[in-house]
Design a protein around this motif. Sequence first.
Motif, short mmCIF file in Angstrom:
data_model
loop_
_atom_site.label_atom_id
_atom_site.label_comp_id
_atom_site.label_asym_id
_atom_site.label_seq_id
_atom_site.Cartn_x
_atom_site.Cartn_y
_atom_site.Cartn_z
N LEU A 224 0.80 -1.19 -0.21
CA LEU A 224 0.03 0.01 0.02
C LEU A 224 0.97 1.36 -0.04
CD1 LEU A 224 -2.77 -1.09 2.52
CD2 LEU A 224 -2.88 -0.98 0.02
N GLU A 225 1.96 1.24 0.70
CA GLU A 225 2.98 2.30 0.62
C GLU A 225 3.44 2.62 -0.58
OE1 GLU A 225 6.71 3.47 3.66
OE2 GLU A 225 5.95 1.57 3.66
N VAL A 226 3.69 1.76 -1.52
CA VAL A 226 4.11 1.66 -2.81
C VAL A 226 3.15 2.12 -3.78
CG1 VAL A 226 4.87 0.31 -4.99
CG2 VAL A 226 5.85 -0.25 -2.64
N LEU A 227 1.89 1.82 -3.41
CA LEU A 227 0.83 2.36 -4.36
C LEU A 227 0.58 3.60 -4.18
CD1 LEU A 227 -1.60 1.46 -6.17
CD2 LEU A 227 -2.86 1.03 -4.23
N CYS A 228 0.37 3.95 -2.86
CA CYS A 228 -0.11 5.32 -2.42
C CYS A 228 1.03 6.34 -2.31
CB CYS A 228 -0.96 5.32 -1.09
SG CYS A 228 -2.33 4.14 -1.33
N ALA A 229 2.19 6.01 -2.19
CA ALA A 229 3.57 7.02 -1.81
C ALA A 229 3.21 7.94 -0.75
CB ALA A 229 3.74 7.92 -3.28
N ARG A 230 2.90 7.58 0.55
CA ARG A 230 2.70 8.21 1.39
C ARG A 230 3.44 7.36 2.80
NH1 ARG A 230 -2.63 7.99 4.79
NH2 ARG A 230 -1.11 7.64 6.51
N PRO A 231 3.67 7.88 4.01
CA PRO A 231 3.98 7.32 5.14
C PRO A 231 2.98 6.42 5.58
CG PRO A 231 4.65 9.63 5.32
CD PRO A 231 3.52 9.45 4.21
N VAL A 232 3.29 5.14 6.31
CA VAL A 232 2.26 4.28 6.87
C VAL A 232 1.56 4.97 8.33
CG1 VAL A 232 3.50 2.36 5.98
CG2 VAL A 232 4.03 3.18 8.13
N ILE A 233 2.19 5.85 8.72
CA ILE A 233 1.39 6.43 10.04
C ILE A 233 1.91 8.16 9.49
CG2 ILE A 233 1.40 6.87 12.42
CD1 ILE A 233 0.31 4.13 11.71
N ASP A 234 0.84 8.90 9.52
CA ASP A 234 0.96 10.39 9.23
C ASP A 234 0.09 11.24 10.21
OD1 ASP A 234 1.28 12.72 8.57
OD2 ASP A 234 1.27 12.41 6.34
N PRO A 235 0.53 11.53 11.41
CA PRO A 235 -0.01 12.14 12.29
C PRO A 235 -0.81 13.53 12.02
CG PRO A 235 1.72 11.29 13.30
CD PRO A 235 1.70 11.23 11.83
N SER A 236 -0.20 14.07 10.88
CA SER A 236 -0.62 15.33 10.35
C SER A 236 -1.95 15.15 9.61
CB SER A 236 0.55 16.15 9.27
OG SER A 236 0.44 15.34 8.42
N LEU A 237 -2.35 14.06 9.20
CA LEU A 237 -3.52 13.90 8.55
C LEU A 237 -4.85 13.65 9.36
CD1 LEU A 237 -2.23 11.40 5.71
CD2 LEU A 237 -2.38 13.85 5.48
N SER A 238 -6.03 13.87 8.76
CA SER A 238 -7.38 13.60 9.48
C SER A 238 -7.14 12.34 10.06
CB SER A 238 -8.33 13.77 8.52
OG SER A 238 -8.55 13.03 7.54
N ARG A 239 -7.88 12.17 11.10
CA ARG A 239 -7.74 11.14 12.03
C ARG A 239 -8.13 9.73 11.20
NH1 ARG A 239 -11.44 10.19 17.54
NH2 ARG A 239 -10.59 7.97 18.06
N GLU A 240 -9.04 9.67 10.16
CA GLU A 240 -9.48 8.67 9.51
C GLU A 240 -8.30 8.12 8.42
OE1 GLU A 240 -12.20 10.82 5.82
OE2 GLU A 240 -12.86 9.17 7.12
N MET A 241 -7.40 9.17 8.18
CA MET A 241 -6.15 8.86 7.25
C MET A 241 -4.89 8.62 7.69
SD MET A 241 -7.21 11.88 4.29
CE MET A 241 -5.71 11.69 3.41
N VAL A 242 -4.89 8.70 9.16
CA VAL A 242 -3.67 8.57 9.97
C VAL A 242 -2.80 6.96 9.60
CG1 VAL A 242 -2.43 8.56 12.04
CG2 VAL A 242 -4.01 10.26 11.37
N ASN A 243 -3.67 6.10 9.64
CA ASN A 243 -3.07 4.83 9.34
C ASN A 243 -3.33 4.42 8.01
OD1 ASN A 243 -3.09 1.88 9.26
ND2 ASN A 243 -2.62 2.05 11.51
N LEU A 244 -2.31 4.24 7.24
CA LEU A 244 -2.36 3.97 5.65
C LEU A 244 -3.20 2.57 5.55
CD1 LEU A 244 -1.54 4.30 2.76
CD2 LEU A 244 0.39 3.23 3.34
N ALA A 245 -2.87 1.52 6.54
CA ALA A 245 -3.43 0.35 6.23
C ALA A 245 -4.98 0.45 6.38
CB ALA A 245 -2.67 -0.82 7.06
#
Length: 691
Positions: free
Chosen positions: A543-564
């Motif tokens: 999923l990291e390869v597909l979306c090109a974003r960190p697996v945990i990103d606290p700067s995003l909205s709550r529903e988006m923080v955890n990539l999986a």
Amino acid sequence: MKEYLVNVTLDNFVITFTPSNNSVAFVNAIEVVSVPDDLIVDDALALNPRSGYSGLLTQALETVIRVNMGGPTVSSGADPLHRTWVPDTSFLILPNLASNFSSIGAVKYVKGGPNENTAPPTVYGTLTQMNSKSDPLSNFNVTWKFDVEPEFQYLVRFHFCDIVSKGLNELYFDVYIDSFLAAKDLDLGAKSNNVLAAPYFMDFVTSPSVDNKILISIGPSDVNNDYPNAILNGLEIMKINNSMSSLSASTAVFPTGNHGSNSQKVGVIVGVSLGILCAVAMVGIFLVLSKRRRQLLAQQGHSKTWVPLSINDGTSHTMGSKYSYGTTASAASNFGYRFPFVVVQEATNGFDESWVIGIGGFGKVYKGELNDGTKVACKRGNPRSHQGLAEFRTEIEMLSQFRHRHLVSLIGYCDERNEMILIYEYMEKGTVKSHLYGSNLPSLSWKERLEICIGAARGLHYLHTGYAKAVIHRDVKSANILLDENLMAKVADFGLSKTGPEIDQTHVSTAVKGSFGYLDPEYFRRQQLTEKSDVYSFGVVLLEVLCARPVIDPSLSREMVNLAEWSMKWQKKGELARIVDPTLAGKIRPDSLRKFGETAEKCLADFGVDRPSMGDVLWNLEYALQLQEAVVQGDPEENSTNMIGELSAQINNFGHEASVSVAQFEASSLDDLSGVSMSKVFSQLVKSEGR
């Protein structure tokens, strides 16, 4: 309060307080207490290397913690030697996995065994055990964490008393200190002259720690006649003076001398160490008075940071430079060699900071060049790192067994001057993570990303199947997948790797380790490790390869923080295309994305039994690549999420050429899978004339 134990062999004992840094030295009270000779025995077991340890009576000890498992505080008034034992609840990592039990009246002190001076009945009569009564298949460890000062050895004393069993030989369990197995299949009845509920203690000496904590774990043994269980009644941890005859952190160094070199100075040493503790409110000193003075034996090896590793059938090879007497260091000499420190220093331009190409939990990674021009990557351990000796040794032991196109090769290592340095082949393009986000590197095409995932899957599949026992990586993440100049993927960093379960076992019980965001939730909950834990982590990487974003990103909205979690919501809606890397928009064929998404979803199943093997993942990624590259006329798998079964059934009908490819693939599972391509096999699947 500070408490020390020293062996006094003279008529006078001197305590000296010395001001430090133009300050003052003071003390409010001192207690000098004589304790029985047998409280501290001279011998113990060393953990690493596993061997006998003698000479404890010649060491100065500082009490770190004294714990009453499963019971309340035992005050000094309830202890014959006026010691205080604290409850264990605040040290438990997962309290819900443990339960308490008390039966103080059941304790039976027997002649020749521990007595009330060793530990009072209020300690031996309470315990912490596995909370396993509701589940006869329970298989987890109960773990405590204790803070310590790095770079010292520690005496760890376990107190046991089986007050839970109704008969002998009912209880067997394992005991761990950090990642080391201290005692396997421990049978307390056999250790206590076949007397049930008789106290028993075990002493272990740790290696000099580079970490600031010690983990103590108990877990079930394979030898169990009843519900799986493990117990611990009490624990004592004591710091051992270092090679500078000191217990002060300000003088902490990795020990290099003999244990017996400091006996003449013990009294003065304790005085100096007390003087440094300027703000001590009360100092209690326990003196172990011995009636005999043992002849000190040279203990070289016990005080070393670790024993130099020998691989290649036990032969240790030295490789030198123009400044040494060894042969010229060269990658062509194969891996598994010990490099002198001067060679590594020369190769990295004196560990030039401008040559640093990465920083991890173990330490910094430097680019280097050997005398023959071979480029290398040198990972230099940081003495204060949370990762250390165990990871260093594991990395060497693992990579000395394997040789695979999609595993980073170990060229050598250095263990001189208390250094821990690993030397690898140089990977020109760095980590997969750096090509996805957080840098200015050009974006990878979808084909390149698929090929990278396929290469990494081949490496992991080889780990899981290509050796007598499966090897579980335990730290699969994009930062541990490296790329060479041709963007070929290679799995790296085997410091946390673990040998998989025996044939008749389903998992390995072990303390949880890994990286946040990639960690298998089932492994975290149950502390049961299998190859499917790597599969889960690899699913996150997909999923990291597909979306090109960190697996945990606290700067995003709550529903988006955890990539999986976020990605799986879109996958289940059938709208995964909405969250792909914007640079790939419109460049991924729908069928290829669908197969890729299905594969990632299977990898992230809640339970390991529902996840595919790495072999299945590899086949599906190969298929996703073929779907991306080929013109598909009516996909028979349009509504199928089957991982491998239907593919195998179809392949069996493809004719001789396909059969050769499949046979080649299966034969390679014990060697190098990287040279095998599924393209001919899958071309029959995606081209109408091949069906």
